[in-house]
Scaffold this motif. Structure first.
Motif, PDB file in Angstrom:
ATOM      1  N   PHE A   1       0.831  -1.202   0.000  1.00 12.37           N
ATOM      2  CA  PHE A   1       0.000   0.000   0.000  1.00 12.37           C
ATOM      3  C   PHE A   1       0.867   1.253   0.000  1.00 12.37           C
ATOM      4  CE2 PHE A   1      -1.863   3.517   2.289  1.00 12.37           C
ATOM      5  CZ  PHE A   1      -3.056   3.703   1.623  1.00 12.37           C
ATOM      6  N   ARG A   2       1.844   1.295   0.873  1.00 10.94           N
ATOM      7  CA  ARG A   2       2.690   2.488   0.989  1.00 10.94           C
ATOM      8  C   ARG A   2       3.470   2.762  -0.293  1.00 10.94           C
ATOM      9  NH1 ARG A   2       3.945   0.214   6.770  1.00 10.94           N
ATOM     10  NH2 ARG A   2       2.271   1.269   7.931  1.00 10.94           N
ATOM     11  N   HIS A   3       3.873   1.700  -0.953  1.00  8.89           N
ATOM     12  CA  HIS A   3       4.614   1.855  -2.208  1.00  8.89           C
ATOM     13  C   HIS A   3       3.727   2.442  -3.309  1.00  8.89           C
ATOM     14  CE1 HIS A   3       7.820   1.113  -5.046  1.00  8.89           C
ATOM     15  NE2 HIS A   3       6.949   0.533  -5.845  1.00  8.89           N
ATOM     16  N   HIS A   4       2.432   2.137  -3.269  1.00  7.19           N
ATOM     17  CA  HIS A   4       1.482   2.570  -4.310  1.00  7.19           C
ATOM     18  C   HIS A   4       0.470   3.587  -3.778  1.00  7.19           C
ATOM     19  CE1 HIS A   4       3.004  -0.395  -7.129  1.00  7.19           C
ATOM     20  NE2 HIS A   4       3.052  -1.229  -6.107  1.00  7.19           N
ATOM     21  N   ARG A   5       0.804   4.213  -2.668  1.00  3.50           N
ATOM     22  CA  ARG A   5      -0.113   5.142  -1.986  1.00  3.50           C
ATOM     23  C   ARG A   5      -0.735   6.169  -2.923  1.00  3.50           C
ATOM     24  NH1 ARG A   5      -0.927   6.891   3.023  1.00  3.50           N
ATOM     25  NH2 ARG A   5       0.803   5.734   3.891  1.00  3.50           N
ATOM     26  N   TRP A   6       0.065   6.835  -3.756  1.00  3.31           N
ATOM     27  CA  TRP A   6      -0.458   7.938  -4.575  1.00  3.31           C
ATOM     28  C   TRP A   6      -1.534   7.447  -5.536  1.00  3.31           C
ATOM     29  CZ3 TRP A   6       0.582  12.023  -2.110  1.00  3.31           C
ATOM     30  CH2 TRP A   6       1.807  12.191  -1.466  1.00  3.31           C
ATOM     31  N   ASP A   7      -1.309   6.302  -6.169  1.00  7.66           N
ATOM     32  CA  ASP A   7      -2.311   5.754  -7.100  1.00  7.66           C
ATOM     33  C   ASP A   7      -3.593   5.364  -6.363  1.00  7.66           C
ATOM     34  OD1 ASP A   7      -0.628   6.025  -9.306  1.00  7.66           O
ATOM     35  OD2 ASP A   7       0.265   4.042  -8.977  1.00  7.66           O
ATOM     36  N   ILE A   8      -3.441   4.735  -5.204  1.00  9.75           N
ATOM     37  CA  ILE A   8      -4.602   4.298  -4.430  1.00  9.75           C
ATOM     38  C   ILE A   8      -5.382   5.499  -3.903  1.00  9.75           C
ATOM     39  CG2 ILE A   8      -5.334   3.035  -2.368  1.00  9.75           C
ATOM     40  CD1 ILE A   8      -2.798   1.218  -2.867  1.00  9.75           C
ATOM     41  N   GLU A   9      -4.685   6.513  -3.427  1.00 15.09           N
ATOM     42  CA  GLU A   9      -5.365   7.708  -2.934  1.00 15.09           C
ATOM     43  C   GLU A   9      -6.077   8.450  -4.064  1.00 15.09           C
ATOM     44  OE1 GLU A   9      -2.459   9.914  -0.715  1.00 15.09           O
ATOM     45  OE2 GLU A   9      -2.664   8.592   1.037  1.00 15.09           O
ATOM     46  N   ASP A  10      -5.496   8.471  -5.265  1.00 10.58           N
ATOM     47  CA  ASP A  10      -6.176   9.082  -6.414  1.00 10.58           C
ATOM     48  C   ASP A  10      -7.489   8.357  -6.703  1.00 10.58           C
ATOM     49  OD1 ASP A  10      -4.256  11.041  -6.815  1.00 10.58           O
ATOM     50  OD2 ASP A  10      -3.264   9.979  -8.472  1.00 10.58           O
ATOM     51  N   GLU A  11      -7.443   7.033  -6.651  1.00 10.33           N
ATOM     52  CA  GLU A  11      -8.644   6.237  -6.874  1.00 10.33           C
ATOM     53  C   GLU A  11      -9.680   6.488  -5.774  1.00 10.33           C
ATOM     54  OE1 GLU A  11      -9.986   1.566  -7.104  1.00 10.33           O
ATOM     55  OE2 GLU A  11      -7.869   2.070  -7.367  1.00 10.33           O
TER      56      GLU A  11
END
Length: 83
Positions: free
Chosen positions: A54-64
């Motif tokens: 999650f932390r590695h992909h935080r920006w993409d997940i937060e955008d979603e």
């Protein structure tokens, strides 16, 4: 509707839901966003630690999550589940 959405760095693993959960502050009100571990693994690859993924992909997940919030996709409990 213009909403001020913030994502504090306070994610956690919810064992019962088998999901990474994280808060979103929308105009001062807190919502909970969640992404199931199986969906996280399917999208970003298997990992022994879902929180690290999650932390590695935080920006993409937060955008979603931001888009889902803007579209009003909260469930009856006020949670936003990402697929």
């Amino acid at each position: 509707m213009n909403q001020a959405i913030q994502f504090p760095d306070r994610e956690w693993w919810d064992e019962k839901a088998q999901a990474v959960c994280f808060p979103a502050l929308v105009n001062g009100f807190q919502l909970t966003c969640a992404l199931r571990g199986e969906a996280l693994a399917r999208r970003f690859g298997e990992s022994p630690d879902p929180l690290t993924t999650f932390r590695h992909h935080r920006w993409d997940i937060e955008d979603e999550a931001e888009q889902a919030i803007k579209e009003g996709k909260e469930d009856d409990q006020g949670w936003v589940w990402l697929c």
